[in-house]
Design a protein around this motif. Structure first.
Motif, PDB file in Angstrom:
ATOM      1  N   MET A   1       6.502  -1.917 -20.741  1.00  0.00           N
ATOM      2  CA  MET A   1       7.304  -2.478 -19.867  1.00  0.00           C
ATOM      3  C   MET A   1       8.593  -2.494 -20.743  1.00  0.00           C
ATOM      4  O   MET A   1       9.685  -2.193 -20.010  1.00  0.00           O
ATOM      5  CB  MET A   1       6.728  -4.092 -19.594  1.00  0.00           C
TER       6      MET A   1
ATOM      7  N   VAL B   1       8.182  -0.914 -14.507  1.00  0.00           N
ATOM      8  CA  VAL B   1       7.862  -2.040 -14.916  1.00  0.00           C
ATOM      9  C   VAL B   1       6.635  -2.591 -14.350  1.00  0.00           C
ATOM     10  O   VAL B   1       5.976  -3.491 -15.026  1.00  0.00           O
ATOM     11  CB  VAL B   1       9.171  -2.856 -14.840  1.00  0.00           C
TER      12      VAL B   1
ATOM     13  N   MET C   1       3.794  -4.421 -16.252  1.00  0.00           N
ATOM     14  CA  MET C   1       3.016  -5.662 -16.286  1.00  0.00           C
ATOM     15  C   MET C   1       1.642  -6.006 -15.675  1.00  0.00           C
ATOM     16  O   MET C   1       1.248  -7.047 -16.390  1.00  0.00           O
ATOM     17  CB  MET C   1       4.158  -6.616 -15.277  1.00  0.00           C
TER      18      MET C   1
END
Length: 251
Positions: free
Chosen positions: A169, A179, A183
């Protein structure tokens, strides 16, 4: 079937599933292949590396033991049976119990009392059965240890996955599209590790440990009873000694 083990597994996983459903987003967001590979694959790999192949082959049978009711007789009934055998021997001689011993379904009990029928002296009988108990204890301890290590490893792999996801990330902060998946790996690996470690490995480890303790106590009662019968102790003394073990267990 051990209803408490099955109930714990079903209820635990069911509560998690219910929470996901009530969350309103469905199961899709909670499924992440990289997280599965890290946690489940990593846990299997590490566990396989920690133990011998002959022990790993017993994982499925050990899991079945956790799911099934313990086969050992309740201790009060076991004491009553030993006292019955002692009484029969006192009245009619050791050969009186031979056929009954052959019909026993508990291998440990059967072997101890077969030694009695064969005329084995107490100073020989007790060490033989204690050695058998020691080997059984080692086997059980290894299997309990496997599930214990599996639980700890699952949690550790979850943390490793979290770090992998966080690194990915941070490396892609300039790309918003990357991202989200990173995550997901970071969060879901922790979740998978906690679920596998607590709602499977930890539960099975605890149940195997409890059943092991019950079986060991029963074996100790059998050894004590058979040894005292072989030593021609009085019925009253045998009953008192065995009942004292039951009091210790209750306390």
């Amino acid at each position: 079937m051990d209803k408490s083990t099955l109930g714990g597994l079903v209820a635990g996983w069911g509560m998690v599933a219910l929470a996901i459903i009530l969350g309103g987003v469905g199961f899709g967001p909670y499924i992440d292949i990289p997280s599965v590979v890290i946690v489940f694959g990593g846990t299997i790999a590490v566990t396989a590396g920690q133990f011998e192949g002959k022990d790993l082959k017993r994982i499925i049978p050990a899991f079945k033991v956790a799911l099934n009711e313990v086969k050992v007789e309740p201790l009060p009934e076991l004491v009553e049976k030993i006292v019955f055998y002692a009484t029969e021997i006192k009245k009619h001689g050791v050969m009186q119990i031979e056929q009954k011993v052959l019909q026993e379904t508990n291998p440990f009990f059967k072997e101890a009392f077969q030694l009695l029928v064969d005329g084995t002296k107490p100073d020989v009988l007790k060490p033989l059965m204690e050695l058998k108990l020691e080997h059984m204890n080692k086997r059980h301890t290894i299997m309990i240890g496997i599930f214990g290590n599996m639980g700890g490893t699952a949690g550790a792999m979850g943390m490793i996955g979290t770090l992998v996801g966080l690194v990915a990330m941070l490396a892609n902060l300039s790309d918003p599209a990357a991202v989200g998946p990173a995550m997901a790996v970071a969060l879901l690996t922790t979740m998978y590790g906690a679920l596998l470690g607590t709602l499977f490995a930890g539960l099975v480890e605890s149940k195997l440990s409890q059943k092991h303790n019950v079986e060991v106590t029963a074996c100790e009662v059998i050894i004590q009873g058979a040894t005292m019968i072989a030593a021609e102790e009085s019925i009253g003394n045998i009953k008192m000694q065995l009942n004292s073990i039951l009091v210790e267990v209750v306390e």
